[in-house]
Design a protein around this motif. Structure first.
Motif, PDB file in Angstrom:
ATOM      1  N   UNK A   1       0.825  -1.203   0.000  1.00  0.00           N
ATOM      2  CA  UNK A   1       0.000   0.000   0.000  1.00  0.00           C
ATOM      3  C   UNK A   1       0.865   1.262   0.000  1.00  0.00           C
ATOM      4  N   UNK A   2       1.962   1.249   0.740  1.00  0.00           N
ATOM      5  CA  UNK A   2       2.873   2.398   0.749  1.00  0.00           C
ATOM      6  C   UNK A   2       3.488   2.619  -0.630  1.00  0.00           C
ATOM      7  N   UNK A   3       3.870   1.534  -1.300  1.00  0.00           N
ATOM      8  CA  UNK A   3       4.403   1.653  -2.666  1.00  0.00           C
ATOM      9  C   UNK A   3       3.359   2.235  -3.599  1.00  0.00           C
ATOM     10  N   UNK A   4       2.131   1.748  -3.474  1.00  0.00           N
ATOM     11  CA  UNK A   4       1.049   2.250  -4.324  1.00  0.00           C
ATOM     12  C   UNK A   4       0.778   3.727  -4.066  1.00  0.00           C
ATOM     13  N   UNK A   5       0.770   4.120  -2.800  1.00  0.00           N
ATOM     14  CA  UNK A   5       0.564   5.535  -2.468  1.00  0.00           C
ATOM     15  C   UNK A   5       1.655   6.399  -3.098  1.00  0.00           C
TER      16      UNK A   5
ATOM     17  N   UNK B   1      -6.739   3.628  -4.268  1.00  0.00           N
ATOM     18  CA  UNK B   1      -6.007   4.724  -3.634  1.00  0.00           C
ATOM     19  C   UNK B   1      -6.797   6.016  -3.790  1.00  0.00           C
ATOM     20  N   UNK B   2      -7.102   6.673  -2.651  1.00  0.00           N
ATOM     21  CA  UNK B   2      -7.756   7.977  -2.645  1.00  0.00           C
ATOM     22  C   UNK B   2      -6.726   9.040  -2.982  1.00  0.00           C
ATOM     23  N   UNK B   3      -7.117   9.983  -3.853  1.00  0.00           N
ATOM     24  CA  UNK B   3      -6.277  11.131  -4.170  1.00  0.00           C
ATOM     25  C   UNK B   3      -7.117  12.377  -3.949  1.00  0.00           C
ATOM     26  N   UNK B   4      -6.620  13.304  -3.146  1.00  0.00           N
ATOM     27  CA  UNK B   4      -7.340  14.542  -2.868  1.00  0.00           C
ATOM     28  C   UNK B   4      -7.680  15.252  -4.177  1.00  0.00           C
TER      29      UNK B   4
ATOM     30  N   UNK C   1       3.212  10.202  -7.202  1.00  0.00           N
ATOM     31  CA  UNK C   1       4.137  10.667  -8.240  1.00  0.00           C
ATOM     32  C   UNK C   1       3.410  10.884  -9.560  1.00  0.00           C
ATOM     33  N   UNK C   2       2.507   9.979  -9.894  1.00  0.00           N
ATOM     34  CA  UNK C   2       1.783  10.081 -11.155  1.00  0.00           C
ATOM     35  C   UNK C   2       0.834  11.285 -11.169  1.00  0.00           C
ATOM     36  N   UNK C   3       0.254  11.604 -10.015  1.00  0.00           N
ATOM     37  CA  UNK C   3      -0.722  12.699  -9.928  1.00  0.00           C
ATOM     38  C   UNK C   3      -0.113  13.993  -9.425  1.00  0.00           C
ATOM     39  N   UNK C   4       1.173  13.963  -9.093  1.00  0.00           N
ATOM     40  CA  UNK C   4       1.860  15.128  -8.531  1.00  0.00           C
ATOM     41  C   UNK C   4       1.159  15.606  -7.261  1.00  0.00           C
ATOM     42  N   UNK C   5       0.815  14.646  -6.403  1.00  0.00           N
ATOM     43  CA  UNK C   5       0.128  14.918  -5.150  1.00  0.00           C
ATOM     44  C   UNK C   5       1.043  14.526  -3.999  1.00  0.00           C
ATOM     45  N   UNK C   6       1.144  15.391  -3.004  1.00  0.00           N
ATOM     46  CA  UNK C   6       1.989  15.114  -1.845  1.00  0.00           C
ATOM     47  C   UNK C   6       1.442  13.984  -0.995  1.00  0.00           C
ATOM     48  N   UNK C   7       2.266  13.470  -0.086  1.00  0.00           N
ATOM     49  CA  UNK C   7       1.871  12.324   0.746  1.00  0.00           C
ATOM     50  C   UNK C   7       0.592  12.542   1.543  1.00  0.00           C
ATOM     51  N   UNK C   8       0.318  13.768   1.961  1.00  0.00           N
ATOM     52  CA  UNK C   8      -0.892  14.012   2.755  1.00  0.00           C
ATOM     53  C   UNK C   8      -2.163  13.922   1.914  1.00  0.00           C
TER      54      UNK C   8
END
Length: 92
Positions: free
Chosen positions: A30-34, A64-67, A39-46
């Motif tokens: 899950x951490x690898x997927x996050x 995976x949820x992406x804000x 990286x693909x969405x240019x979204x930070x870890x939070x």
């Protein structure tokens, strides 16, 4: 989607093994997927969080949820836990 932009990260982060029952291995996947989806969405870890992982003998799919995204991203891994790709679950 720019597949080539995350291949180096994919190779570094997807080297975890996934046995299905081990919580630590699932957490690693899950951490690898996050990280890859971030990286693909240019979204930070939070702004990226694994929601669930479903596995079967041939591999797994982690949602995976992406804000800011209207639908989750999907992270696919083979039976050994090597991530084979990420994709947005909604067309468009």
């Amino acid at each position: 989607m720019q597949t080539l932009s995350f291949i180096p990260a994919l190779l570094m982060l997807s080297a975890c093994a996934f046995g299905g029952a081990d919580d630590a291995e699932q957490a690693d996947l899950q951490a690898s997927c996050e990280a890859l989806v971030g990286a693909e969405t240019d979204t930070g870890p939070s702004g990226v969080k694994a929601i669930s992982t479903q596995s079967d003998p041939t591999g797994s799919v982690t949602s995976v949820f992406v804000a800011g995204a209207e639908a989750p991203w999907l992270c696919r891994a083979d039976a050994t836990g090597v991530v084979t790709g990420v994709e947005y679950s909604r067309e468009g």
